[in-house]
Design an enzyme around this catalytic site. Sequence first.
Site, mmCIF file in Angstrom:
data_model
loop_
_atom_site.group_PDB
_atom_site.id
_atom_site.type_symbol
_atom_site.label_atom_id
_atom_site.label_comp_id
_atom_site.label_asym_id
_atom_site.label_seq_id
_atom_site.Cartn_x
_atom_site.Cartn_y
_atom_site.Cartn_z
ATOM 1 N N ASP A 56 25.893 4.363 11.191
ATOM 2 C CA ASP A 56 25.326 3.042 12.277
ATOM 3 C C ASP A 56 24.511 3.279 12.550
ATOM 4 O O ASP A 56 23.994 4.805 13.797
ATOM 5 C CB ASP A 56 27.054 4.129 13.188
HETATM 6 C C1 SPV Z 1 30.786 3.272 19.283
HETATM 7 O O1 SPV Z 1 31.761 2.792 19.068
HETATM 8 O O2 SPV Z 1 30.000 2.822 18.362
HETATM 9 C C2 SPV Z 1 29.814 3.681 19.646
HETATM 10 C C3 SPV Z 1 30.384 5.342 19.909
HETATM 11 O O3 SPV Z 1 28.305 3.403 20.641
HETATM 12 S S1 SPV Z 1 30.585 5.837 19.458
HETATM 13 O O4 SPV Z 1 30.742 6.337 17.523
HETATM 14 O O5 SPV Z 1 30.374 7.791 19.455
HETATM 15 O O6 SPV Z 1 28.447 6.896 19.700
HETATM 16 MG MG MG Z 2 27.732 3.249 18.898
#
Ligand code: SPV
Ligand code: MG
Length: 286
Positions: A56
């Site tokens: 991510d």
């Molecule tokens: C997501 O679920 O992508 C979020 C929350 O942004 S976190 O992964 O905690 O950043």
């Molecule tokens: Mg996120």
Amino acid sequence: MQRTTYPSFRETLADSGLVKVAGVHSALGGLLAQEAGFPALWASSFEISAVRGLPDASLLTMTEYLQAAADVQKVAGIPVIADCDTGYGNNMNVAHMVHEYERAGISAICIEDKAYPKMNSFAGTGQELIEAEVFAGKIEVARRARSDLRSYLIARTEALICGRGVDEAIARCHRYADAGADAVLIHSRQPSNAEILEFLDRWQRRLPVVVVPTTYPDWHADDAAKAGVNVVIYANQGLRAMISALRRTYGSIHDLGAADHLTADIASVRDVFRLQRLEEWQHLQP
Ligand code: SPV
Ligand code: MG
């Protein structure tokens, strides 16, 4: 069969003292969360990246995130909140994002005050905030870019994630409220809700507050509501459950060389047909 009507997130929030939101990455996940009783969904950048086997870290494009969120919204009878990371670039990217998400029927958007490209909040390194004024500019642009009255804009601060403390988080959220945010999301990766409670105490309910209790999952939603939280996002439990279930399932089928031992534990093919609304589709065909 696509759903054309569903309440706006604003209506959902107005109807309830506390909105519990399920993180999803697929339309099927959205249907299952809706069946479980959730009134809204979070199209999570973490989940959407993870199911592609990617971190991510702003690797996917806006179009890919939009497609994933739109896939969910097309079948869900409840509003999807799109996790739009940093807004995918500068003010121009933010305006384009708002136009495109609205066009896809996704009227609730969340953007965060980290630098693009961003890194997931739980990754140890790579957390960098942009100046509050620059992010406030993005909020103003997002607000001006809206044309749908249902639109709902959540400003997320990563001040606590970046170790900048509650003072900075409060100051930033006030600035983002001045810039026109409808709600603020305050994120923490501490193993307790202590800094969130301090934030809530000082925030004084100026705007609705969204939290993501991933590292303090014992915080009951009712207690969060009493402390001044309006929206709780269970952002990644679905993804993690899926990983565990698939690991167990594939592992045992591989090791045993058969699948009959699973029949009672896994959804039936008929259940899959029901989720696909196969009968409704078959009625189209004489
Ligand atoms: C997501 O679920 O992508 C979020 C929350 O942004 S976190 O992964 O905690 O950043
Ligand atoms: Mg996120």
